[in-house]
Design an enzyme around this catalytic site. Structure first.
Site, PDB file in Angstrom:
ATOM      1  N   ASP A  29       0.583  -1.446  -0.391  1.00 23.61           N
ATOM      2  CA  ASP A  29       0.061   0.314  -0.054  1.00 23.61           C
ATOM      3  C   ASP A  29       1.132   1.352  -0.175  1.00 23.61           C
ATOM      4  O   ASP A  29       2.165   1.186   0.412  1.00 23.61           O
ATOM      5  CB  ASP A  29      -0.599  -0.202   1.129  1.00 23.61           C
ATOM      6  CG  ASP A  29      -1.832   1.244   1.249  1.00 23.61           C
ATOM      7  OD1 ASP A  29      -2.273   1.368   0.161  1.00 23.61           O
ATOM      8  OD2 ASP A  29      -2.300   1.269   1.919  1.00 23.61           O
ATOM      9  N   ASN A  77     -10.226  -3.189  -6.890  1.00 25.74           N
ATOM     10  CA  ASN A  77     -10.094  -2.136  -7.508  1.00 25.74           C
ATOM     11  C   ASN A  77     -10.045  -2.334  -8.912  1.00 25.74           C
ATOM     12  O   ASN A  77      -9.817  -1.036  -9.528  1.00 25.74           O
ATOM     13  CB  ASN A  77      -8.125  -2.620  -7.629  1.00 25.74           C
ATOM     14  CG  ASN A  77      -7.319  -2.441  -6.394  1.00 25.74           C
ATOM     15  OD1 ASN A  77      -6.138  -3.576  -6.250  1.00 25.74           O
ATOM     16  ND2 ASN A  77      -7.650  -1.704  -5.506  1.00 25.74           N
TER      17      ASN A  77
END
Length: 249
Positions: A29, A77
């Site tokens: 991340d 996503n």
């Protein structure tokens, strides 16, 4: 091992009698924030993140990890802008094309979890070819989570068990935790021992919820593009200092 941190990590393990985790999973991340801090487009952060992944995969082999799982593209996503998804698919193509030779020669077995069949046909072919090429390797298993969501994985497992019951192949009483584990993408892999999330966020984001039931969790502030060999070695040293009880005393 080349760095001072890696040397200290190895020394600490020997002194404490600690062992390596068998399976490390990482939520990669911070690519977007890394790019934003430098006033660069998001794709620049993703490119740098791919390089970080290369370093970590190499370090995993050097440090003796059995399994490394990287969360590369979640089922959520798809909500991102189409241009960013296109950029991510392009980077995935390049990673496979550019790195498969090195992975194969280093004894890395590539595995993919998630519904990657939903990707474009050429990406699916590249993934299938890479998996086939490295399936005989045994030094380190690199698992890449693509179009993966843990809740979808668990629902898929429940459906598979329900179908077995419907066909008369399985009694409802035989549906145990072990039976469900055997329906998951990771059925033949050890449970996750250490889960690392970069960028300072402290959540699991629908990643390996079942497999991390007794995992040690480590949240670090480092943005993923800045995470490399030394950061991985430091994370493993942190793991080595922890006492794991698995519900016991």
């Amino acid at each position: 091992m080349s760095s001072e941190v890696e040397r200290r990590f190895s020394t600490a393990l020997e002194a404490n009698g600690a062992s390596l985790p068998r399976h490390v999973a990482i939520i990669m991340d911070g690519n977007g924030r890394w790019a934003k801090k430098r006033r660069l487009p998001r794709v620049a952060g993703h490119r740098k993140g791919v390089e970080a992944a290369r370093q970590v995969v190499r370090a995993a082999g050097d440090l003796g990890l059995e399994v490394l799982t990287l969360y590369a593209f979640s089922s959520e996503n798809w909500r991102r802008p189409a241009e960013e998804i296109s950029d991510l698919m392009g980077l995935l193509r390049r990673f496979i094309i550019d790195d498969i030779d090195e992975l194969a020669e280093a004894g890395v077995q590539l595995r993919v979890i998630g519904d990657y069949q939903a990707f474009q046909a050429d990406v699916v072919r590249l993934i299938d070819d890479a998996i086939a090429r490295t399936e005989g390797n045994s030094k380190t298993t690199l698992v890449i989570a693509l179009n993966y969501g843990s809740q979808n994985e668990l629902a898929r497992g429940a459906r598979l068990l329900a179908e077995q019951v419907q066909r008369g192949e399985l009694s409802p009483d035989a549906i145990t935790a072990e039976a469900l584990s055997q329906t998951l993408y990771t059925a033949d892999l050890p449970p996750v021992d250490l889960l690392i999330r970069t960028s300072g966020e402290r959540r699991l984001s629908n990643f390996l919820l079942w497999q991390t039931a007794y995992a040690e969790l480590l949240f670090v502030d480092t943005l993923w593009p800045d995470f490399g060999r030394e950061e991985l070695a430091a994370a493993l040293a942190d793991f080595g200092r922890r006492e794991r009880r698995f519900g016991g005393l």
